[in-house]
Design a protein around this motif. Structure first.
Motif, PDB file in Angstrom:
ATOM      1  N   ARG A 264       0.891  -1.076   0.135  1.00 23.15           N
ATOM      2  CA  ARG A 264       0.085   0.307  -0.301  1.00 23.15           C
ATOM      3  C   ARG A 264       0.957   1.487   0.076  1.00 23.15           C
ATOM      4  O   ARG A 264       0.490   2.464  -1.313  1.00 23.15           O
ATOM      5  N   PRO A 265       1.874   1.314   1.203  1.00 25.00           N
ATOM      6  CA  PRO A 265       2.627   2.763   0.707  1.00 25.00           C
ATOM      7  C   PRO A 265       3.302   2.608  -0.670  1.00 25.00           C
ATOM      8  O   PRO A 265       4.095   3.879  -0.889  1.00 25.00           O
ATOM      9  N   LEU A 266       3.469   2.235  -1.180  1.00 26.28           N
ATOM     10  CA  LEU A 266       4.170   2.572  -2.970  1.00 26.28           C
ATOM     11  C   LEU A 266       2.772   2.182  -4.258  1.00 26.28           C
ATOM     12  O   LEU A 266       2.998   2.303  -5.353  1.00 26.28           O
ATOM     13  N   GLY A 267       1.899   2.534  -3.238  1.00 21.28           N
ATOM     14  CA  GLY A 267       0.317   2.923  -4.227  1.00 21.28           C
ATOM     15  C   GLY A 267      -0.366   1.738  -4.512  1.00 21.28           C
ATOM     16  O   GLY A 267      -0.995   1.696  -5.733  1.00 21.28           O
ATOM     17  N   TYR A 268      -0.173   0.374  -4.590  1.00 21.68           N
ATOM     18  CA  TYR A 268      -0.374  -1.025  -4.638  1.00 21.68           C
ATOM     19  C   TYR A 268      -2.264  -0.992  -3.874  1.00 21.68           C
ATOM     20  O   TYR A 268      -1.436  -2.038  -2.715  1.00 21.68           O
ATOM     21  N   ARG A 269      -2.713  -0.984  -4.093  1.00 24.60           N
ATOM     22  CA  ARG A 269      -3.608  -0.996  -2.985  1.00 24.60           C
ATOM     23  C   ARG A 269      -5.137  -2.695  -3.190  1.00 24.60           C
ATOM     24  O   ARG A 269      -5.966  -2.627  -4.691  1.00 24.60           O
ATOM     25  N   PHE A 270      -4.745  -3.772  -2.752  1.00 19.64           N
ATOM     26  CA  PHE A 270      -5.591  -4.751  -3.190  1.00 19.64           C
ATOM     27  C   PHE A 270      -6.733  -5.510  -2.257  1.00 19.64           C
ATOM     28  O   PHE A 270      -6.746  -5.028  -1.300  1.00 19.64           O
ATOM     29  N   ALA A 271      -7.656  -5.932  -3.247  1.00 21.46           N
ATOM     30  CA  ALA A 271      -9.045  -6.222  -2.933  1.00 21.46           C
ATOM     31  C   ALA A 271      -8.650  -7.342  -2.372  1.00 21.46           C
ATOM     32  O   ALA A 271      -9.046  -7.901  -2.599  1.00 21.46           O
ATOM     33  N   PHE A 272      -8.200  -7.433  -1.261  1.00 23.84           N
ATOM     34  CA  PHE A 272      -7.770  -8.897  -0.299  1.00 23.84           C
ATOM     35  C   PHE A 272      -8.789  -8.867   0.256  1.00 23.84           C
ATOM     36  O   PHE A 272      -9.482  -7.975   1.219  1.00 23.84           O
ATOM     37  N   ALA A 273      -9.195 -10.211   1.397  1.00 19.41           N
ATOM     38  CA  ALA A 273      -9.514 -10.324   2.880  1.00 19.41           C
ATOM     39  C   ALA A 273      -9.241 -11.481   3.591  1.00 19.41           C
ATOM     40  O   ALA A 273      -7.831 -12.513   2.823  1.00 19.41           O
ATOM     41  N   ALA A 274      -8.732 -12.041   4.854  1.00 12.99           N
ATOM     42  CA  ALA A 274      -7.968 -12.956   5.376  1.00 12.99           C
ATOM     43  C   ALA A 274      -9.326 -13.785   5.707  1.00 12.99           C
ATOM     44  O   ALA A 274     -10.076 -13.686   6.282  1.00 12.99           O
ATOM     45  N   GLU A 275      -8.785 -14.476   5.342  1.00  8.60           N
ATOM     46  CA  GLU A 275      -9.777 -16.002   4.964  1.00  8.60           C
ATOM     47  C   GLU A 275      -8.907 -17.549   6.361  1.00  8.60           C
ATOM     48  O   GLU A 275      -8.353 -17.584   5.878  1.00  8.60           O
ATOM     49  N   ARG A 276      -9.602 -16.812   7.520  1.00 11.27           N
ATOM     50  CA  ARG A 276      -9.237 -17.672   8.461  1.00 11.27           C
ATOM     51  C   ARG A 276      -9.728 -18.536   8.715  1.00 11.27           C
ATOM     52  O   ARG A 276     -10.564 -19.389   8.237  1.00 11.27           O
ATOM     53  N   GLY A 277      -8.784 -19.749   9.035  1.00 13.39           N
ATOM     54  CA  GLY A 277      -8.834 -20.751   9.627  1.00 13.39           C
ATOM     55  C   GLY A 277      -8.559 -21.134  10.542  1.00 13.39           C
ATOM     56  O   GLY A 277      -7.668 -20.880  10.880  1.00 13.39           O
ATOM     57  N   TYR A 278      -9.450 -22.585  11.083  1.00  8.58           N
ATOM     58  CA  TYR A 278      -8.305 -23.121  12.472  1.00  8.58           C
ATOM     59  C   TYR A 278      -8.647 -24.324  12.417  1.00  8.58           C
ATOM     60  O   TYR A 278      -9.216 -24.932  11.612  1.00  8.58           O
ATOM     61  N   HIS A 279      -7.392 -24.812  12.691  1.00  5.97           N
ATOM     62  CA  HIS A 279      -7.593 -26.792  12.832  1.00  5.97           C
ATOM     63  C   HIS A 279      -6.922 -27.047  14.270  1.00  5.97           C
ATOM     64  O   HIS A 279      -6.440 -26.212  15.374  1.00  5.97           O
ATOM     65  N   ARG A 280      -7.302 -28.253  14.976  1.00  8.30           N
ATOM     66  CA  ARG A 280      -6.981 -28.823  16.261  1.00  8.30           C
ATOM     67  C   ARG A 280      -6.359 -30.424  15.802  1.00  8.30           C
ATOM     68  O   ARG A 280      -7.272 -30.903  14.986  1.00  8.30           O
ATOM     69  N   HIS A 281      -5.269 -31.076  16.806  1.00  7.90           N
ATOM     70  CA  HIS A 281      -5.115 -31.823  16.168  1.00  7.90           C
ATOM     71  C   HIS A 281      -5.992 -33.186  17.630  1.00  7.90           C
ATOM     72  O   HIS A 281      -5.969 -32.723  18.590  1.00  7.90           O
TER      73      HIS A 281
END
Length: 425
Positions: A264-281
């Protein structure tokens, strides 16, 4: 305090599977490479992956079936997706274009773009595992998608049609066939689709650690640090971190869901989202047959993946939230409850579930290619659910781009510029 000043041919920022594979491939190309990564193994999304390396991983989340599920998604009534509603304003540009991509034509285009990438994924993974001295961590076991009802199986007809179009083999099994295929399953399923040309990584974190040792053994240099900013200079780049700088002619940005913080500070603004995921053993109960391959229970929208020595990794569906938000374990707890009815699940082996953030683009395609407005900057992020799977082949493509070779897989569909015309977050 004296600042650390270094030089290199190229700096790779990010030490997950994509960044490490890029660093190794660049080192193989004869370049002096510095890899910048904090070294927090559990913080890497690659650590928490299901370990599936499949030719069939060609489908973005934004499928045509999304529209029928949207009311349940919005109410958090579907196990496949959980929304943190207060965070949705932060990802509205992503959400709008994610919905626009949920069309059959867009799904087909995305599959056509991803098919060459996933076709090359397993051979590159095999080469990497062998070189890293951990061939036992990767085996071609196939993986299974399970359907609880005939209606659910019929609803996936388009997926099977597209797989067949791209030459991805699969086998269909009925209830009796499923039991013979995977005796550990105790829940009755109507149908299953086995994708035989699929590798399973028995310890994704272990593979990443072995790859890091391989890079160091090749003479690659590792800086255990976060990067504060990237500064273009007349002859290249100045990579600034809390302890000093590295000057290099080129930079590879491979920081996954955190890529916007440096772009972003370089002028690139990508439409991102964080797809969060969980796991447990979890352990399997004494006397239970071992689970021999990863399985995806479509009815629970969760994956069960064997991780060696009687361990099963239970992975949840997707949570859309700010990647720094506090964990919400309800989704993984529900997935574990369902998993206990699918295999003979025993006690949890972790004190708490793991949480990571996958970098999601609206069209489901990664960002691989040179930055449109800056010489010597290469983007390699946004792989969503297939970052571990396609990391080694992405690394080869990054090395091709950095050295002027023709990429071994077409990268035009992954060009960064395709996203920059969208509304800015």
């Amino acid at each position: 305090m004296q600042q650390d000043e270094r030089t290199a041919d190229i700096v790779v920022v990010g030490g997950g599977m994509v960044g490490l594979s890029s660093a190794i491939a660049l080192k193989d190309s004869g370049l002096d490479v510095v890899l910048c990564d904090p070294g927090e193994a559990r913080a890497r999304t690659s650590y928490g992956n299901a370990g599936v390396v499949s030719r069939g991983s060609i489908f973005p989340m934004s499928s045509p079936a999304l529209w029928g599920k949207l009311p349940a998604y919005l109410r958090n009534a579907d196990a496949g997706l959980r929304l943190r509603h207060l965070h949705l304003l932060r990802v509205m540009p992503w959400a709008a274009h994610f919905l626009a991509s949920a069309r059959t034509s867009a799904w087909r285009r995305a599959a056509a773009a991803l098919a060459p990438l996933t076709d090359a994924a397993y051979p590159e993974h095999r080469r990497l595992a062998d070189r890293a001295g951990v061939p036992h961590l990767l085996r071609e076991s196939g993986w299974v998608k399970l359907y609880r009802t005939e209606e659910a199986f019929a609803g996936a007809a388009l997926e099977r049609e597209i797989l067949a179009h791209h030459g991805v083999p699969f086998e269909i099994h009925d209830g009796a066939g499923i039991q013979a295929l995977e005796p550990a399953l105790i829940r009755p399923f109507a149908r299953a689709m086995l994708l035989p040309e699929t590798g399973a990584v028995g310890d994704p974190g272990g593979l990443v650690e072995a790859s890091e040792k391989l890079f160091a053994g090749l003479g690659g240099r590792i800086l255990r640090t976060t990067v504060s900013r990237l500064e273009p200079e007349a002859e290249g780049w100045r990579v600034v971190h809390p302890g000093g700088t590295v000057r290099a002619r080129r930079v590879v940005l491979a920081t996954g869901a955190a890529a916007n913080e440096l772009s972003r500070p370089l002028g690139y603004r990508f439409a991102f989202a964080a797809e969060r995921g969980y796991h447990r053993h979890y352990a399997l109960q004494p006397g239970s047959p071992a689970l021999t391959r990863p399985v995806y229970d479509t009815g629970a929208a969760s994956i069960l993946s064997p991780m060696g020595e009687g361990r099963v990794r239970v992975l949840s569906g997707v949570e859309v939230a700010d990647r720094h938000a506090e964990p919400d374990y309800r989704q993984i707890e529900a997935a574990a409850k369902e998993a206990a009815g699918t295999v003979r699940l025993g006690q949890p082996l972790d004190n708490r579930p793991w949480l990571g953030s996958r970098p999601s683009t609206p069209d489901g395609l990664p960002v691989i290619g040179p930055a449109p407005r800056h010489q010597g900057l290469i983007f390699a992020f946004g792989h969503g659910h297939i970052g571990l799977s396609t990391g080694p082949i992405t690394g080869r493509l990054v090395a091709d781009l950095a050295t002027g070779r023709t990429p071994s897989v077409p990268v035009a569909p992954f060009a960064p510029g395709r996203l920059l015309g969208w509304p800015r977050p």
